[in-house]
Write a protein that holds these residues in place. Structure first.
Motif, PDB file in Angstrom:
ATOM      1  N   ASN A 243      -0.603   7.291  -0.856  1.00  0.00           N
ATOM      2  CA  ASN A 243       0.190   6.427   0.029  1.00  0.00           C
ATOM      3  C   ASN A 243       1.675   6.737  -0.079  1.00  0.00           C
ATOM      4  OD1 ASN A 243      -2.060   5.145   0.924  1.00  0.00           O
ATOM      5  ND2 ASN A 243      -1.816   3.330  -0.372  1.00  0.00           N
ATOM      6  N   SER A 244       2.144   6.910  -1.318  1.00  0.00           N
ATOM      7  CA  SER A 244       3.565   7.188  -1.510  1.00  0.00           C
ATOM      8  C   SER A 244       3.975   8.439  -0.758  1.00  0.00           C
ATOM      9  CB  SER A 244       3.887   7.364  -2.995  1.00  0.00           C
ATOM     10  OG  SER A 244       3.907   6.117  -3.635  1.00  0.00           O
ATOM     11  N   PHE A 245       3.173   9.505  -0.897  1.00  0.00           N
ATOM     12  CA  PHE A 245       3.516  10.758  -0.228  1.00  0.00           C
ATOM     13  C   PHE A 245       3.407  10.629   1.287  1.00  0.00           C
ATOM     14  CE2 PHE A 245       2.775  12.754  -4.404  1.00  0.00           C
ATOM     15  CZ  PHE A 245       3.928  13.497  -4.473  1.00  0.00           C
ATOM     16  N   TYR A 246       2.368   9.958   1.731  1.00  0.00           N
ATOM     17  CA  TYR A 246       2.161   9.814   3.169  1.00  0.00           C
ATOM     18  C   TYR A 246       3.308   9.023   3.804  1.00  0.00           C
ATOM     19  CZ  TYR A 246      -0.208   8.996   7.593  1.00  0.00           C
ATOM     20  OH  TYR A 246      -0.528   8.946   8.921  1.00  0.00           O
ATOM     21  N   LEU A 247       3.681   7.948   3.123  1.00  0.00           N
ATOM     22  CA  LEU A 247       4.782   7.114   3.600  1.00  0.00           C
ATOM     23  C   LEU A 247       6.080   7.917   3.650  1.00  0.00           C
ATOM     24  CD1 LEU A 247       5.226   4.201   4.420  1.00  0.00           C
ATOM     25  CD2 LEU A 247       5.845   3.695   2.073  1.00  0.00           C
ATOM     26  N   LEU A 248       6.255   8.729   2.621  1.00  0.00           N
ATOM     27  CA  LEU A 248       7.451   9.566   2.554  1.00  0.00           C
ATOM     28  C   LEU A 248       7.507  10.520   3.748  1.00  0.00           C
ATOM     29  CD1 LEU A 248       9.868  10.568   0.881  1.00  0.00           C
ATOM     30  CD2 LEU A 248       8.325  12.162  -0.229  1.00  0.00           C
ATOM     31  N   VAL A 249       6.371  11.168   4.020  1.00  0.00           N
ATOM     32  CA  VAL A 249       6.331  12.135   5.120  1.00  0.00           C
ATOM     33  C   VAL A 249       6.628  11.439   6.450  1.00  0.00           C
ATOM     34  CG1 VAL A 249       4.827  13.659   6.453  1.00  0.00           C
ATOM     35  CG2 VAL A 249       4.781  13.734   3.958  1.00  0.00           C
ATOM     36  N   LEU A 250       5.974  10.277   6.656  1.00  0.00           N
ATOM     37  CA  LEU A 250       6.207   9.547   7.910  1.00  0.00           C
ATOM     38  C   LEU A 250       7.669   9.126   8.039  1.00  0.00           C
ATOM     39  CD1 LEU A 250       3.355   7.043   8.781  1.00  0.00           C
ATOM     40  CD2 LEU A 250       4.152   9.042  10.019  1.00  0.00           C
ATOM     41  N   THR A 251       8.236   8.608   6.933  1.00  0.00           N
ATOM     42  CA  THR A 251       9.636   8.171   6.956  1.00  0.00           C
ATOM     43  C   THR A 251      10.542   9.328   7.327  1.00  0.00           C
ATOM     44  OG1 THR A 251       9.122   6.629   5.188  1.00  0.00           O
ATOM     45  CG2 THR A 251      11.435   7.074   5.594  1.00  0.00           C
TER      46      THR A 251
ATOM     47  N   ARG B 218      -2.906   1.093   8.587  1.00  0.00           N
ATOM     48  CA  ARG B 218      -3.574   0.413   7.471  1.00  0.00           C
ATOM     49  C   ARG B 218      -2.521   0.008   6.440  1.00  0.00           C
ATOM     50  NH1 ARG B 218      -3.961   3.857   3.013  1.00  0.00           N
ATOM     51  NH2 ARG B 218      -3.129   5.899   3.550  1.00  0.00           N
ATOM     52  N   PRO B 219      -2.791  -1.075   5.692  1.00  0.00           N
ATOM     53  CA  PRO B 219      -1.861  -1.427   4.621  1.00  0.00           C
ATOM     54  C   PRO B 219      -1.878  -0.343   3.549  1.00  0.00           C
ATOM     55  CG  PRO B 219      -3.736  -2.927   4.652  1.00  0.00           C
ATOM     56  CD  PRO B 219      -3.927  -1.983   5.789  1.00  0.00           C
ATOM     57  N   ALA B 220      -0.750  -0.126   2.910  1.00  0.00           N
ATOM     58  CA  ALA B 220      -0.693   0.958   1.941  1.00  0.00           C
ATOM     59  C   ALA B 220       0.253   0.620   0.813  1.00  0.00           C
ATOM     60  CB  ALA B 220      -0.241   2.239   2.636  1.00  0.00           C
ATOM     61  N   GLU B 221      -0.303   0.200  -0.297  1.00  0.00           N
ATOM     62  CA  GLU B 221       0.514  -0.050  -1.476  1.00  0.00           C
ATOM     63  C   GLU B 221       0.950   1.295  -2.047  1.00  0.00           C
ATOM     64  OE1 GLU B 221      -0.141  -2.654  -5.477  1.00  0.00           O
ATOM     65  OE2 GLU B 221      -1.557  -1.077  -5.015  1.00  0.00           O
ATOM     66  N   THR B 222       2.236   1.428  -2.319  1.00  0.00           N
ATOM     67  CA  THR B 222       2.699   2.695  -2.900  1.00  0.00           C
ATOM     68  C   THR B 222       2.739   2.577  -4.414  1.00  0.00           C
ATOM     69  OG1 THR B 222       5.008   2.067  -2.872  1.00  0.00           O
ATOM     70  CG2 THR B 222       4.152   3.140  -0.890  1.00  0.00           C
ATOM     71  N   LEU B 223       3.038   3.698  -5.044  1.00  0.00           N
ATOM     72  CA  LEU B 223       3.058   3.746  -6.500  1.00  0.00           C
ATOM     73  C   LEU B 223       4.085   2.769  -7.081  1.00  0.00           C
ATOM     74  CD1 LEU B 223       1.650   5.169  -8.736  1.00  0.00           C
ATOM     75  CD2 LEU B 223       3.333   7.006  -8.618  1.00  0.00           C
ATOM     76  N   ALA B 224       5.288   2.779  -6.492  1.00  0.00           N
ATOM     77  CA  ALA B 224       6.337   1.907  -7.014  1.00  0.00           C
ATOM     78  C   ALA B 224       5.950   0.434  -6.858  1.00  0.00           C
ATOM     79  CB  ALA B 224       7.660   2.191  -6.297  1.00  0.00           C
ATOM     80  N   VAL B 225       5.367   0.103  -5.717  1.00  0.00           N
ATOM     81  CA  VAL B 225       4.931  -1.277  -5.503  1.00  0.00           C
ATOM     82  C   VAL B 225       3.806  -1.630  -6.480  1.00  0.00           C
ATOM     83  CG1 VAL B 225       3.848  -2.854  -3.842  1.00  0.00           C
ATOM     84  CG2 VAL B 225       5.631  -1.284  -3.084  1.00  0.00           C
ATOM     85  N   HIS B 226       2.940  -0.669  -6.717  1.00  0.00           N
ATOM     86  CA  HIS B 226       1.835  -0.869  -7.640  1.00  0.00           C
ATOM     87  C   HIS B 226       2.345  -1.213  -9.047  1.00  0.00           C
ATOM     88  CE1 HIS B 226      -2.169  -0.493  -9.276  1.00  0.00           C
ATOM     89  NE2 HIS B 226      -1.779   0.448 -10.117  1.00  0.00           N
ATOM     90  N   ILE B 227       3.368  -0.494  -9.467  1.00  0.00           N
ATOM     91  CA  ILE B 227       3.947  -0.756 -10.795  1.00  0.00           C
ATOM     92  C   ILE B 227       4.473  -2.186 -10.853  1.00  0.00           C
ATOM     93  CG2 ILE B 227       5.831  -0.150 -12.369  1.00  0.00           C
ATOM     94  CD1 ILE B 227       5.589   2.727 -11.277  1.00  0.00           C
ATOM     95  N   TRP B 228       5.182  -2.563  -9.806  1.00  0.00           N
ATOM     96  CA  TRP B 228       5.724  -3.913  -9.739  1.00  0.00           C
ATOM     97  C   TRP B 228       4.590  -4.940  -9.806  1.00  0.00           C
ATOM     98  CZ3 TRP B 228       4.795  -7.391  -5.696  1.00  0.00           C
ATOM     99  CH2 TRP B 228       5.517  -8.585  -5.772  1.00  0.00           C
ATOM    100  N   LYS B 229       3.524  -4.682  -9.047  1.00  0.00           N
ATOM    101  CA  LYS B 229       2.445  -5.647  -8.934  1.00  0.00           C
ATOM    102  C   LYS B 229       1.655  -5.770 -10.241  1.00  0.00           C
ATOM    103  CE  LYS B 229      -1.443  -6.843  -6.044  1.00  0.00           C
ATOM    104  NZ  LYS B 229      -2.501  -6.170  -5.283  1.00  0.00           N
ATOM    105  N   VAL B 230       1.345  -4.648 -10.826  1.00  0.00           N
ATOM    106  CA  VAL B 230       0.593  -4.673 -12.081  1.00  0.00           C
ATOM    107  C   VAL B 230       1.354  -5.472 -13.131  1.00  0.00           C
ATOM    108  CG1 VAL B 230      -0.158  -3.244 -14.020  1.00  0.00           C
ATOM    109  CG2 VAL B 230      -0.672  -2.539 -11.687  1.00  0.00           C
ATOM    110  N   ASN B 231       2.685  -5.310 -13.111  1.00  0.00           N
ATOM    111  CA  ASN B 231       3.496  -5.988 -14.109  1.00  0.00           C
ATOM    112  C   ASN B 231       3.651  -7.470 -13.846  1.00  0.00           C
ATOM    113  OD1 ASN B 231       4.506  -4.534 -16.354  1.00  0.00           O
ATOM    114  ND2 ASN B 231       5.460  -3.142 -14.891  1.00  0.00           N
TER     115      ASN B 231
END
Lengths: 295, 267
Positions: free
Chosen positions: A64-72, A237-250
């Motif tokens: 997701n992180s990479f895909y979002l990056l490419v789209l951005t 589709r919804p897409a949690e990225t790595l950075a968001v995942h870190i925030w959420k897990v914590n």
């Protein structure tokens, strides 16, 4: 106190300050890598997350992180290229141009969480796009545009004026001079700026929490039709990225090893961002040699 | 303190009808905003000769030169007429890109493109629709030979032009201009950033080039004007004061201001 002594003391102080900066950075990096890397494994990098507890691998988030990056980047590079060329070459030095410049400055100083909330209200709620890759990409574009535009404008302005005169004096149009002569010289700086901003975008969390969402539905990696709801390429589709995942897990992770999970994910994120930085340098140098034919 | 000279007393030659002129200006005036930088310049430039424009800094000679191929567009306001092949090219509807292909320009600082030596020459040709690999290669060779650079770079055409020395870069810029096969070549102090040896090479190149092109050169250096030019115009504070054959200018200047400038009293 003699000039020599003053100079010596000043040099020592400056050295100490530099050492402190480098030391803090090295400590941070080492801490994140040492606490995270032992928990990184192939199954962690490719596995899926348990939606309830947040435990499990980060494969989907990484994608997701990479895909979002490419789209951005697909959205923001053309716009900022146009804006940068306009500001550097075509804009007259008047109140309108300075208004544009201050608007860009204001945009770049917006807190990312505000950009995220704006994206949430406008795209997610008002336009009914929902939590999605595309909402996240548009929010990140807002966040990215001012930095990229400024970078491109500065790279172009740094090209000496006499290069433009050379092009014009040979009967080339202003546009042709710009694209064929000025842009190639500025390209390494522009590429460096793009890759560095990619690093920032990759690590961004606050702007994405309310736009790209906090869930990473399991996707079918054998389905590459962007129109299918289960396809990883589906931008809606919804897409949690790595950075968001870190925030959420914590913050709301229920997994017993939440600390280890976030440490491992942080290490992966840091490595990715470091690779972007390194890549920026290598790619910039490579392009410069290519376009200028210098060895 | 600079002596005051009358701008009324000038000695500007005109050419009889049997001398064919490459270009001619009539009442050319240049304004930078409210600043009147060039007053009523009426100069004709004989074909296949080198004409030097001399004068102190701020005398308007570069401003005048840059008006001739419309490089002052969007920078300054230029009024008056610039006759070229019977057409006034100072008209707004003239195709300035076309004009610049016929009236080439070389600048004070060498400004090769950050490309290979070959690309420096063929880039503008290709952009102007000149096709054919063999023809392009031919142009590269003839123009580099014309600028007396071929022997030095023929084995390194794909190397970066930025790796050349300053003098070589300037000759590359000359080659790049003559590759367009212009009629007129404008040079704006082409040797001021070069060492004496490179300067000699550029001057030799110019003397050779006047067989094919009409050349107008702005120079700070009176010796240079004396060495290369056939006609010489002296500019002072935005006025053309004297325009005579170079030999006359340096042996027998017609008016006091030229006399003082040539003898080194100012400038």
């Amino acid at each position: 106190m003699g000039a020599k002594r003053t100079d010596f003391i000043a040099t020592v102080i400056i050295d100490l300050i530099v050492a402190a900066v480098v030391g803090i950075l090295a400590f941070l990096l080492a801490y994140i890598l040492i606490s995270g890397l032992p928990h990184v494994s192939w199954s962690f990098l490719t596995g899926t997350t348990d939606a309830f507890s947040g435990a499990g691998g980060i494969g989907v988030q990484l994608f997701n992180s990479f895909y979002l990056l490419v789209l951005t980047m697909l959205i923001s590079i053309p716009i900022s290229l146009g804006a940068g060329i306009y500001l550097a070459e075509y804009a007259k030095d008047n109140w309108r141009t300075s208004l544009i410049r201050s608007a860009i400055e204001v945009l770049s100083s917006l807190p990312s969480v505000v950009v995220g909330l704006f994206g949430f209200l406008l795209f997610v709620v008002k336009f009914k796009i929902g939590f999605s890759v595309i909402s996240g990409a548009i929010a990140l574009t807002f966040f990215n545009l001012p930095l990229l535009t400024r970078n491109i404008e500065e790279s172009l302005s740094a090209v000496p004026r006499n290069q433009r005169e050379a092009g014009l004096s040979l009967g080339l149009s202003k546009w042709k001079t710009e694209i064929g002569i000025i842009l190639p010289v500025a390209l390494p700086g522009i590429v460096t700026g793009i890759v560095l901003s990619a690093g920032r975008v990759f690590g961004e969390a606050a702007a994405l929490i309310y736009t790209a969402g906090q869930s990473a539905p399991v996707t079918n990696f054998s389905d590459w039709n962007p129109m299918d709801p289960a396809s990883p390429l589906n931008p809606f589709r919804p897409a949690e990225t790595l950075a968001v995942h870190i925030w959420k897990v914590n913050t709301e992770g229920l997994a017993s090893n939440a600390a280890q999970l976030s440490a491992a994910a942080s290490a992966v994120l840091i490595i990715a961002v470091l690779l972007f930085n390194l890549g920026a340098r290598v790619l910039g140098n490579f392009l410069y040699r290519r376009v200028t034919a210098s060895k | 303190m600079l002596k005051q000279y009358s701008f009324e007393k000038t000695a500007v030659q005109t050419f009889p009808d049997n001398v064919s002129l490459a270009m001619r200006t009539e009442n050319l005036q240049v304004f930078y905003g409210a600043n009147h930088a060039m007053h009523d310049a009426d100069l004709g430039f004989p074909k296949n000769q080198i004409t030097a424009l001399i004068g102190a800094s701020g005398s308007g000679k570069s401003t005048y030169l840059r008006s001739l191929n419309r490089m002052n567009d969007n920078i300054a306001t230029v009024t008056g007429k610039i006759w070229y092949h019977g057409v006034d090219i100072n008209e707004p509807n003239v195709n300035i890109y076309e004009i610049r292909r016929h009236i080439g320009m070389v600048f004070q600082r060498p400004n090769p493109f950050a490309k290979s030596i070959r690309e420096n020459i063929v880039y503008a040709l290709k952009a102007n629709g000149f096709k054919g690999k063999a023809e392009l290669e031919g142009r590269v060779e003839t123009s580099l030979k014309g600028a007396a650079l071929w022997d030095e770079v023929k084995d390194s055409l794909d190397k970066s032009a930025l790796a050349l020395s300053g003098g070589q870069q300037q000759r590359l810029c000359i080659a790049r201009s003559i590759a367009m096969e212009p009629d007129v070549l404008l040079l704006d102090e082409p040797c001021s950033a070069l060492d004496p040896i490179s300067t000699v090479k550029v001057e030799e190149t110019l003397l050779e080039l006047q067989k094919k092109y009409s050349i107008i050169i702005v120079t700070h250096n009176m010796q240079q004007a004396a060495r290369v030019s056939s006609q010489c115009a002296f500019f002072h504070l935005g006025h053309v004061m004297e325009y005579t054959p170079t030999a006359t200018m340096f042996s027998n200047p017609q008016i006091p201001v030229t006399q003082d400038y040539i003898s080194g009293s100012f400038g």
